[in-house]
Scaffold this motif. Structure first.
Motif: not given
Length: 231
Positions: A28-32, A54-56
């Motif tokens: 995942a990108p860092s937004e998680w 999970f939408q990432l």
């Protein structure tokens, strides 16, 4: 006599690591991380946070994610022996997981029967992974659990059962409140202490099994079964 019933978390409990966290760190990108922190601080619900995490992820990553989990997931020591002990003692065992079916089922294959596993469903039909919640909160729970362990426990048990919960994380807090006895580690252990929930600390299923066998209701259950076998 109350019948012991065991409900057990999956990620970080049966497995040594939290697989959702491992997936996010790897794919995942860092937004998680902000979503994870918001769940742990209870700013957003587990259902919202995990769904957004999970939408990432792109749906075409399914095979790579599944392969990553199956290659490196470690089962906590003594788990298979513990499940075999419960089966022999005729004590029901259920896995209540906030994880996703596409990695929970394969990891537990050959150890736990599929019908005894309750978890979330991941859909790969759209561009990004969508999480569906077949075991969402019932009318008695408004916590947005995602896979609502208290709701499942209410379906599986009645007043004649002695509920034993095994867990480690934020997803197990509400279940621990509904259990008669909790085996806890990590995050859940601190929460049990703060909530004054009846609990015992564990690290592996080897020491858990030894402690489990000493619970009054378990000892009585096994004693009655031995006596019934003699009659």
């Amino acid at each position: 006599m109350k019948r012991p019933i065991v409900c057990c978390d999956f990620d970080g409990t049966i497995t040594k690591n939290d697989n959702i966290i491992r997936i996010m760190k790897q794919f995942a990108p860092s937004e998680w991380t902000k979503l994870k922190d918001a769940v742990l601080s209870k700013e957003i619900t587990i259902q919202e946070g995990v769904g957004r995490m999970f939408q990432l992820l792109d749906s075409d990553q399914k095979e790579a994610i599944q392969s990553f989990i199956l290659q490196d997931t470690e089962i906590r020591e003594g788990f298979e022996e513990f499940v075999a002990y419960l089966k022999k003692a005729d004590i029901p065992f259920y896995v209540l997981s906030g994880g996703m079916d596409f990695f929970v089922y394969p990891v537990l294959e050959g150890i736990v029967e599929k019908q005894s596993i309750y978890c979330n469903h991941a859909s790969f039909q759209k561009e990004r992974i969508q999480i569906e919640w077949p075991f969402a909160c019932d009318s008695q729970c408004q916590n947005g659990c995602g896979c609502c362990k208290p709701s499942i426990i209410r379906q599986l048990t009645d007043e004649n059962d002695f509920i034993i919960m095994i867990g480690d994380s934020v997803t197990d807090i509400e279940a621990a409140k509904h259990a008669d006895f909790t085996f806890a580690r990590d995050y859940l252990l601190n929460e049990c202490k703060e909530m004054n929930v009846i609990h015992q600390e564990y690290e592996t299923f080897i020491d858990l099994k030894a402690q489990f066998a000493q619970i009054k209701e378990v000892k009585e259950w096994e004693r009655q079964r031995v006596n019934a076998g003699r009659s």
